[in-house]
Design a protein around this motif. Sequence first.
Motif, short mmCIF file in Angstrom:
data_model
loop_
_atom_site.label_atom_id
_atom_site.label_comp_id
_atom_site.label_asym_id
_atom_site.label_seq_id
_atom_site.Cartn_x
_atom_site.Cartn_y
_atom_site.Cartn_z
N SER A 1 13.01 7.84 1.47
CA SER A 1 13.67 8.56 2.57
C SER A 1 13.16 8.03 3.91
O SER A 1 12.12 7.34 3.96
CB SER A 1 13.33 10.05 2.48
N GLY A 2 13.85 8.37 4.99
CA GLY A 2 13.43 7.95 6.32
C GLY A 2 12.01 8.41 6.63
O GLY A 2 11.20 7.66 7.17
N GLN A 3 11.70 9.67 6.24
CA GLN A 3 10.37 10.20 6.51
C GLN A 3 9.31 9.44 5.72
O GLN A 3 8.25 9.08 6.24
CB GLN A 3 10.32 11.68 6.14
N SER A 4 9.63 9.14 4.45
CA SER A 4 8.66 8.41 3.63
C SER A 4 8.46 6.99 4.14
O SER A 4 7.36 6.44 4.06
CB SER A 4 9.10 8.38 2.17
N CYS A 5 9.53 6.41 4.68
CA CYS A 5 9.39 5.06 5.25
C CYS A 5 8.46 5.09 6.46
O CYS A 5 7.64 4.18 6.65
CB CYS A 5 10.75 4.49 5.65
N SER A 6 8.56 6.17 7.27
CA SER A 6 7.64 6.29 8.41
C SER A 6 6.20 6.46 7.93
O SER A 6 5.26 5.88 8.49
CB SER A 6 8.00 7.49 9.29
N LEU A 7 6.02 7.28 6.88
CA LEU A 7 4.67 7.46 6.33
C LEU A 7 4.15 6.14 5.77
O LEU A 7 2.96 5.82 5.86
CB LEU A 7 4.67 8.54 5.24
N MET A 8 5.07 5.34 5.20
CA MET A 8 4.67 4.03 4.67
C MET A 8 4.18 3.12 5.81
O MET A 8 3.21 2.38 5.67
CB MET A 8 5.87 3.40 3.96
N HIS A 9 4.88 3.20 6.94
CA HIS A 9 4.47 2.40 8.10
C HIS A 9 3.04 2.81 8.53
O HIS A 9 2.19 1.95 8.81
CB HIS A 9 5.47 2.62 9.25
N ILE A 10 2.80 4.12 8.55
CA ILE A 10 1.47 4.62 8.93
C ILE A 10 0.41 4.13 7.93
O ILE A 10 -0.67 3.67 8.31
CB ILE A 10 1.47 6.16 9.02
N ALA A 11 0.77 4.19 6.63
CA ALA A 11 -0.18 3.73 5.59
C ALA A 11 -0.49 2.24 5.79
O ALA A 11 -1.64 1.81 5.65
CB ALA A 11 0.40 3.98 4.20
N GLY A 12 0.54 1.46 6.14
CA GLY A 12 0.32 0.03 6.40
C GLY A 12 -0.61 -0.17 7.59
O GLY A 12 -1.54 -1.00 7.54
N ASN A 13 -0.40 0.59 8.63
CA ASN A 13 -1.27 0.48 9.81
C ASN A 13 -2.73 0.78 9.48
O ASN A 13 -3.63 0.19 10.06
CB ASN A 13 -0.82 1.48 10.89
N LEU A 14 -2.93 1.74 8.57
CA LEU A 14 -4.30 2.24 8.34
C LEU A 14 -4.95 1.73 7.06
O LEU A 14 -6.08 2.11 6.74
CB LEU A 14 -4.29 3.78 8.33
N HIS A 15 -4.25 0.86 6.29
CA HIS A 15 -4.77 0.53 4.96
C HIS A 15 -6.17 -0.10 5.02
O HIS A 15 -6.98 0.10 4.14
CB HIS A 15 -3.79 -0.37 4.19
#
Length: 447
Positions: free
Chosen positions: A254-268
């Motif tokens: 979903s759009g929201q999960s894609c945003s959370l994925m972006h955050i996870a990428g930033n912080l991995h």
Amino acid sequence: MIKHPHIRLSSVIMGLSSALDLVSSKLVHHHRQTTCIAGRIADSMGLSDEEKSHLGIAAALHDIGAIALNLEFELFQDGGQLNRHAEIGYLLLKKFPPFSEAARIIRHHHRLWNDGDGAYQEGEPVPLASHILHLADRVAVQIDGNACILSQCHRITEALGDDTGRWFPPKVVDAFREQASREAFWLDAFHADTSQFAIDSPTVPWNVELGLPTLQQLSELFRVIIDFRSPLTASHSRSVASIAEAIAKQVGFSGQSCSLMHIAGNLHDLGKLAIPVSILEKPGPLTNQEIFHIRSHPYLTYRVLNSIGELDEVCSWAALHHEALDGSGYPFRLHDVNIPLGARIVAIADVFAALTEDRSYRKGMNRENVLKIMHSMAKERKLDAFVFDLVVNHFDALNELRAIAANTGNQEFKELRKELSLLSAENIPGEKLAAAPQQQFRQEHFS
Ligand SMILES: [Fe+2]
Ligand SMILES: [Fe+2]
Ligand SMILES: [Fe+2]
């Protein structure tokens, strides 16, 4: 269905504050201890909730500039001149609106009082909170973590000296002395207890509830800190965030999960704050000791994100990016079903970015070599085969995203350095490619 995270700004700030304290053994609890002490002084001085809120944010992140540009040697010195890190912290934080006042406080957190001259700097008023933070910081750096704090109170108070009017406003010193007369103050400071920092008012920045866009903005700020410690990684987390988000879209998140994925990428790679830059930049193969260091970073990412709460997906997607389906990954040695799809996506994005971007020991690889390596990793069940197929089908689009992220990240890095007149050829990403064995990738990505 992922629920919308309801996260208070203070939880994220204190989590990120702990992350800053990972950088050096000298910094253990430093930001949190400084926050605790500053909060107590603010209580004695009767600061409003609003003022205390800005001070709390500033104290929790005050040395962020030193960590971003590896100026850690400045942290334990003082004198009003060694304050480049204060200016860098200001430049980094002022871009994030809820931190604009905290940024101003940080800018002046080493300003001497000089019997009143310190109320202004170049015609601009210096916030009283900067002077509170200065004193709290000087007290915190005196704390010896290996000795009982109650045996140290006298020494630390004496270390402030008699000539306090030169260093701090007398009313700040008086407020500190009032607090310092109680054992509980010292014990709270030693244990970095910031729970006393609770501020009732629901409207102050400290208590603001973060929506997804604000959370993402905050993750961009921390991405900068993670990536900019070394010019050689200046765009890595940005690349992983873009690639992981694009793959998540292809998978149908979903759009929201894609945003959370972006955050996870930033912080991995948040846990990489604990790895010395000398290891991150080492051109040759790593020693066993250095590998142990590297192997701890996803665990530390987990610890920090888990402490924030309400960020379960981001935490597991980010922190499990070195797990492998065959159980040979680290640090949890999870197998198959225990590794969520989101973590498999970040893992693939991480490998894809690592192989295609320029590293200290080699130029980025071409399509054929990248797919060859990733194919064998998928075949050995190090990476998810379904996600790998998406990479094969969308290679060019993903590589384009990676190239854009690299350009933007490197540009952002240069601009920040330039703003600080620190730019020099050796600090420009992509221009320092030492010829050396290509083993570091294997050592980080394989057991
Ligand atoms: Fe500082
Ligand atoms: Fe400090
Ligand atoms: Fe990593």
